[in-house]
Structures are given as structure tokens and as C-alpha cells.
Design a protein around this motif. Structure first.
Motif, PDB file in Angstrom:
ATOM      1  N   ARG A 110      15.712   3.422  -3.080  1.00  0.00           N
ATOM      2  CA  ARG A 110      15.059   2.181  -2.663  1.00  0.00           C
ATOM      3  C   ARG A 110      15.908   1.413  -1.658  1.00  0.00           C
ATOM      4  O   ARG A 110      15.397   0.865  -0.682  1.00  0.00           O
ATOM      5  N   TRP A 111      17.208   1.383  -1.897  1.00  0.00           N
ATOM      6  CA  TRP A 111      18.097   0.702  -0.952  1.00  0.00           C
ATOM      7  C   TRP A 111      18.126   1.426   0.394  1.00  0.00           C
ATOM      8  O   TRP A 111      18.199   0.788   1.446  1.00  0.00           O
ATOM      9  N   THR A 149       9.438   3.036  -3.297  1.00  0.00           N
ATOM     10  CA  THR A 149       9.368   4.483  -3.071  1.00  0.00           C
ATOM     11  C   THR A 149       7.964   4.843  -2.607  1.00  0.00           C
ATOM     12  O   THR A 149       6.983   4.223  -3.032  1.00  0.00           O
ATOM     13  N   LEU A 150       7.887   5.831  -1.740  1.00  0.00           N
ATOM     14  CA  LEU A 150       6.602   6.231  -1.186  1.00  0.00           C
ATOM     15  C   LEU A 150       5.687   6.746  -2.289  1.00  0.00           C
ATOM     16  O   LEU A 150       6.060   7.631  -3.065  1.00  0.00           O
ATOM     17  N   ARG A 151       4.477   6.212  -2.361  1.00  0.00           N
ATOM     18  CA  ARG A 151       3.574   6.632  -3.424  1.00  0.00           C
ATOM     19  C   ARG A 151       2.383   7.432  -2.878  1.00  0.00           C
ATOM     20  O   ARG A 151       1.343   7.508  -3.501  1.00  0.00           O
ATOM     21  N   SER A 159       0.809  -1.213   0.000  1.00  0.00           N
ATOM     22  CA  SER A 159       0.000   0.000   0.000  1.00  0.00           C
ATOM     23  C   SER A 159       0.848   1.271   0.000  1.00  0.00           C
ATOM     24  O   SER A 159       0.532   2.232  -0.697  1.00  0.00           O
ATOM     25  N   LEU A 160       1.935   1.253   0.774  1.00  0.00           N
ATOM     26  CA  LEU A 160       2.726   2.469   0.960  1.00  0.00           C
ATOM     27  C   LEU A 160       3.822   2.636  -0.086  1.00  0.00           C
ATOM     28  O   LEU A 160       4.061   3.749  -0.576  1.00  0.00           O
ATOM     29  N   ALA A 185       6.612   6.385   8.588  1.00  0.00           N
ATOM     30  CA  ALA A 185       7.650   7.331   8.982  1.00  0.00           C
ATOM     31  C   ALA A 185       9.007   6.898   8.444  1.00  0.00           C
ATOM     32  O   ALA A 185       9.784   7.727   7.930  1.00  0.00           O
ATOM     33  N   ALA A 186       9.318   5.607   8.531  1.00  0.00           N
ATOM     34  CA  ALA A 186      10.604   5.110   8.038  1.00  0.00           C
ATOM     35  C   ALA A 186      10.738   5.330   6.537  1.00  0.00           C
ATOM     36  O   ALA A 186      11.786   5.779   6.045  1.00  0.00           O
ATOM     37  N   ILE A 187       9.668   5.034   5.804  1.00  0.00           N
ATOM     38  CA  ILE A 187       9.700   5.230   4.353  1.00  0.00           C
ATOM     39  C   ILE A 187       9.745   6.720   4.024  1.00  0.00           C
ATOM     40  O   ILE A 187      10.455   7.157   3.113  1.00  0.00           O
ATOM     41  N   GLY A 188       8.995   7.526   4.790  1.00  0.00           N
ATOM     42  CA  GLY A 188       8.971   8.964   4.555  1.00  0.00           C
ATOM     43  C   GLY A 188      10.316   9.621   4.785  1.00  0.00           C
ATOM     44  O   GLY A 188      10.724  10.515   4.036  1.00  0.00           O
TER      45      GLY A 188
END
Length: 385
Positions: A191-192, A83-85, A77-78, A171-174
Motif C-alpha cells: 500500500r505504501w 490495493t488493486l481490486r 473504484s480502483l 497503470a500506477a496502481i498496477g
């Protein structure tokens, strides 16, 4: 209240195998609660002592299946491509909160009413006491465990943890996205970096936070299992066989290292679940075409598993009170009451899913259900005073 429960409503309608697994895991968790609470299991246990003992001791491990699958679905979903979508993260946070709490608030209101009704008939520690306003507000905000309030129903801890896990993952992805923009990274590097942030959280959870029971009111305690599910999703997106193989090897080594450091059956369950989903996904076993029609009952049960989890405990209290008040709880009477509880819980879950959980989350809906819980709790408190 006992800490064992399934995950929130999934978005896995196109992956019926995951729904079926959730249906089976939900039955185990319901069985776990039915084997522990009230007078009915005390009577029925003599008919199958090994089964009741197993459910009482190990049925709670099914929650790890839900944690892994929740992480898997959150990654899809995220950030399905690493990458954050999401353009408006705060809106997405509210959407998640709304989807979680609308059926949760409705079920809590029902639980408060049932507890008030059965309290004169059922003298059991499983029956929650009359609620206070601060307790009701804390439950509505998913802060009850952090603030130390008694649970209004069994398993409500999981709803709060699910929300915390989602926010922590976001939060981690952001953060990785912010660093990518500041440093003008290439997409592959970004991405890495994102995977590295999540990996750090998983390792920290497995090696440190999950080994301290006092932290089980926070997402940090559970992120190891949740993060394994996220990695499984991303591993499955690998286009190269070597990349997939490296990902599975890393997953295997990570789980083995965590268990070598400190054996925990809950982590072993999450690890095995993650590896199984990774292999099945690689073999295209998650596609609808790969699932035979004979599994449809479990698939349907999996789709209402969140509602079933939320509603089964007050149903158990109600049936336990009626049966124990009007009859002597013999082994067969106890077993009949438990089977009736399962059937009534599934019926109640279907209604909760149809009229609440499947509806879009809106501010009006959340506030209306929140107000209903507060009013109901206040009335019960006045009557019980």
C-alpha cells in the motif's frame, strides 16, 4: 474551443454532497461558456457586467473541482483499500471508455448536426467548421487534441483527459501490484509503494508538467489535481487519528509548496477542494444522512452533470442562431436567450442521461454510436462541400 468542463459520470450516488457540489460546479462551467460564446452574452453583459466578467474569467476554475472529485472516485473504484481490486484491467479500461464515450458520441453527433444547421445563420467563430473523416475518428478515439484537430464542441478535451487520467492512475496502481507480487511484499508495504507511485506522479505534475501549457493535452498536466483527489480518498480510510492528521498535513504542505513554486489559481482551487473534501469526509459529511433534503435539486443536477456538460454547447448555438436571426439582440433579449439555453440544456441533459448515459456500456452501443457519428459527419461534409 475553450478548455473548461466537468468530469465524467460519477459513481457517487451514495454521496449526495459530492453530487450537489458537481451540480453547482457544472452550473459555473455552463455559465462560463454562456458568458463567452455567441451574440447573446454580448447583449446581456450590460445588465450585469461584473457577473459576466467573473464567469468569463474564473468560471473555468470549476473544472478543478471535477478533477479532484474524479480522482477521489477513481481511488474508490480502483483501490479503495490501497490495493488493486480489479482482475482484468483491460476490461475495466474499456468499461471506463464506454461509459465516457456513449453519451459523448451521442452529444457530438447532435453538435455536428446543430453546427451544420446554424452555420448559414450564425457567423461566429464558436461554430465548428464542417468535419472531416479523420477528425471524426480522432474524436471518437479521444485523440483529437493529441493529433491537433479542431474540437467539434467546446470542452470535449476534458473527456479525453478524464480517460487518460483514469488509465494513468490504473497503470500506477498496477505497477505497484506487479512489484508487490514479484518481491512478495506484505500488504502494508504494498500500500505504501502504491501511494508512493501516485505521490511521485502528483509531485511531477505539480512541479513540472503543469507549468508547461503545451502539455495540457496530456494527463500529466492534470494529474496533480486528480491525484490530490485520490489521496483524499485514502486519507479518509485511515483508522488512526494520527494517520489522518499526517495525511492532511502532507496534503497541505504539498499544495502550499506547489503554489510557492509557481502560483496557479487552478492548482489553488484544486488544493482547497481537496482539503475541504478531506475535512468533510472525516466529519462523516459525505454520508447520505448528513445531507438535508433541501439540496435535492442540486443533487439531481449533479447526477446529470456530465450529460449537461456535453449537450449545453450545441443547445447554446441553436438558441443563439434562432434568436439572433429573428430578433435584434438587446440586453433583455440576450439574457432571455441565455436563460432559455440553460433550461433547454437541462431538459436535453435529462434525456441524454436517461436514454444513453445511464445505460450499461457495451461494444454494440459504442460501435453503434461511433458509426452514427461517422455517418452523420460524412453527410454534413457532403452537404457543406
Amino acid at each position: 474551443m475553450d478548455r473548461a468542463a466537468p468530469a465524467a459520470k460519477p459513481a457517487a450516488s451514495r454521496m449526495p454532497l459530492l453530487d450537489a457540489v458537481k451540480g453547482l460546479a457544472c452550473l459555473l462551467i455552463v455559465g462560463h461558456h454562456l458568458s463567452r460564446y455567441g451574440p447573446l452574452p454580448e447583449g446581456a453583459a450590460s445588465l450585469a457586467p461584473d457577473v459576466f466578467d467573473w464567469l468569463s474569467q474564473y468560471g473555468r476554475l470549476a473544472v478543478q473541482v471535477f478533477l479532484v472529485l474524479a480522482g477521489f472516485l477513481a481511488a474508490g473504484s480502483l483501490a479503495p483499500d490501497g490495493t488493486l481490486r480489479i482482475d482484468r484491467p483491460l476490461v475495466r479500461v474499456f468499461q471506463r471508455y464506454g461509459r465516457l464515450v456513449m453519451p459523448y458520441l451521442a452529444a457530438l453527433t447532435f453538435s455536428v448536426i446543430v453546427a451544420a444547421l446554424v452555420r448559414p445563420w450564425l457567423d461566429d467563430e464558436a461554430v465548428p467548421g464542417p468535419p472531416v473523416m479523420a477528425q471524426l475518428i480522432a474524436h471518437g478515439l479521444l485523440l483529437q487534441d493529441l493529433l491537433g484537430f479542431e474540437a467539434l464542441s467546446t470542452g470535449v478535451w476534458y473527456v479525453a483527459i478524464d480517460f487518460q487520467l483514469f488509465v494513468l492512475a490504473l497503470a500506477a496502481i498496477g505497477v505497484s501490484e506487479m512489484l508487490q507480487r514479484r518481491w512478495a511484499m506484505r500488504a502494508e508495504t504494498s500500500r505504501w509503494l502504491m501511494a508512493g507511485f501516485v505521490f511521485l506522479l502528483v509531485v511531477s505534475s505539480l512541479a513540472v508538467f503543469n507549468r508547461h501549457a503545451e502539455l495540457d493535452v496530456t494527463a500529466l498536466y492534470f494529474f496533480g489535481s486528480y491525484g490530490l483527489g485520490m489521496f483524499v480518498f485514502w486519507i479518509g480510510r485511515a483508522t488512526r487519528q494520527s494517520t489522518w492528521g499526517f495525511g492532511v498535513l502532507l496534503l497541505a504542505l504539498l499544495g502550499a509548496a506547489a503554489l510557492a513554486l509557481d502560483w496557479r489559481s487552478r492548482i489553488a482551487t484544486a488544493w482547497i477542494t481537496a482539503l475541504a473534501v478531506a475535512v468533510i469526509q472525516h466529519l462523516d459529511g459525505l454520508k447520505p444522512s448528513a445531507w438535508p433534503a433541501m439540496g435535492e435539486p442540486l443533487v439531481r443536477l449533479g447526477r446529470i452533470s456530465y450529460s449537461l456538460f456535453l449537450i449545453h454547447f450545441p443547445v447554446l448555438l441553436l438558441v443563439s442562431a434562432v434568436v439572433s436571426h429573428f430578433m435584434r439582440v438587446t440586453p433583455w433579449i440576450g439574457l432571455s436567450g441565455l436563460l432559455a439555453t440553460v433550461a433547454l440544456s437541462i431538459g436535453a441533459a435529462i434525456l441524454l442521461y436517461r436514454f444513453v448515459e445511464s445505460r450499461p456500456a457495451t461494444w454494440r452501443g459504442v460501435l453503434g454510436l461511433f458509426a452514427g457519428l461517422l455517418v452523420c459527419g460524412a453527410v454534413v461534409s457532403l452537404i457543406s462541400a
